[in-house]
Design an enzyme around this catalytic site. Structure first.
Site, PDB file in Angstrom:
ATOM      1  CG  ASN A  82      -1.647   1.297   1.433  1.00  0.00           C
ATOM      2  OD1 ASN A  82      -2.514   1.678   0.654  1.00  0.00           O
ATOM      3  ND2 ASN A  82      -1.284   2.005   2.499  1.00  0.00           N
ATOM      4  CE1 TYR A 147      -0.146   7.500  -7.098  1.00  0.00           C
ATOM      5  CE2 TYR A 147      -2.043   8.198  -8.395  1.00  0.00           C
ATOM      6  CZ  TYR A 147      -1.512   7.500  -7.330  1.00  0.00           C
ATOM      7  OH  TYR A 147      -2.344   6.790  -6.496  1.00  0.00           O
TER       8      TYR A 147
END
Length: 243
Positions: A82, A147
């Site tokens: 994560n 990203y």
């Protein structure tokens, strides 16, 4: 029998919610992150029959991951990669070519390389019948500069990982969130107007919540998902749909 769960980036937001779920189910949870404060706060706040242990680690640093590995048990049942986020929010605003390259690599390191290196370092400890779950992003399909490129790369790398781990009965999947409220992702820079657009793009008419991601992760880690691997599970309220 309690499982051992490792949640990277587990001190806040989605990572914290995921860790809390597994601890409530009675599992032994290890959370990692770069900031000791949020990690300690989360470990202290999570209640349940399971345990929560906080360990500081920068998952972009292979040496730090090796130090972490020395503190971990020999068996890991579920690895949740994560850690990450859009590092452009932390950039210094420089626009020259060297800065562009630096900032692009920062996103790749934070969101793709970190997951790959962490998984590689712990591969021998992953238990048969276990799961590796990556937290991706709707940006992989809709675009968001470096990203988005990093999260798209994460999904592609996950396909090979699923093939590598499959013979051991280990699954590898990506949970791809859309806009999730109550996280630090936007660094308090999300305007009301953009939030309204993000919510309006959904079919459900609401922002996602960390609990929505927790449910998807829990399913992929469960016995019900043992023949589901190499996939991207989109959790975005219909903002990006597949056929």
């Amino acid at each position: 029998m309690p499982r051992t769960i490792l949640v990277t980036g587990g001190g806040t937001g989605m990572g914290r919610a995921i860790a809390a779920h597994f601890a409530a189910a009675g599992d032994h949870v290890v959370i990692t992150g770069r900031r000791p404060g949020p990690l300690k706060d989360t470990a202290d706040a999570i209640a349940g029959p399971g345990t929560v242990r906080a360990l500081v680690c920068d998952h972009t640093d292979p040496a730090a991951i090796l130090r972490l590995a020395a503190e971990l048990p020999d068996r890991i049942d579920v690895l949740v990669n994560n850690a990450g986020g859009n590092t452009d929010f932390d950039a210094d605003g420089a626009t020259d070519l060297a800065a562009y390259a630096r900032d692009f690599r920062a996103n790749l390191d934070a969101n793709l390389v970190s997951a790959a290196v962490t998984t590689r370092a712990l591969a021998d400890r992953l238990a048969a019948g276990g799961a590796v779950i990556q937290i991706g992003s709707i940006a992989a399909d809709q675009g968001a500069g470096a990203y988005g490129a990093a999260k798209a790369g994460l999904a592609s790398w996950n396909v090979d990982l699923a093939r590598e781990l499959g013979p051991r009965g280990i699954t590898a999947n990506v949970v791809s969130p859309g806009y999730i409220a109550d996280t630090e992702f936007f660094r308090d820079k999300l305007s009301d107007e953009r939030r309204e657009r993000l919510v309006a793009a959904t079919a459900t008419g609401r922002a996602g919540a960390p609990a929505d991601i927790t449910g998807a992760v829990a399913f992929l880690a469960s016995p019900a998902a043992r023949h589901l691997t190499g996939q991207v599970l989109n959790v975005n309220g219909g903002a990006h749909s597949t056929r």
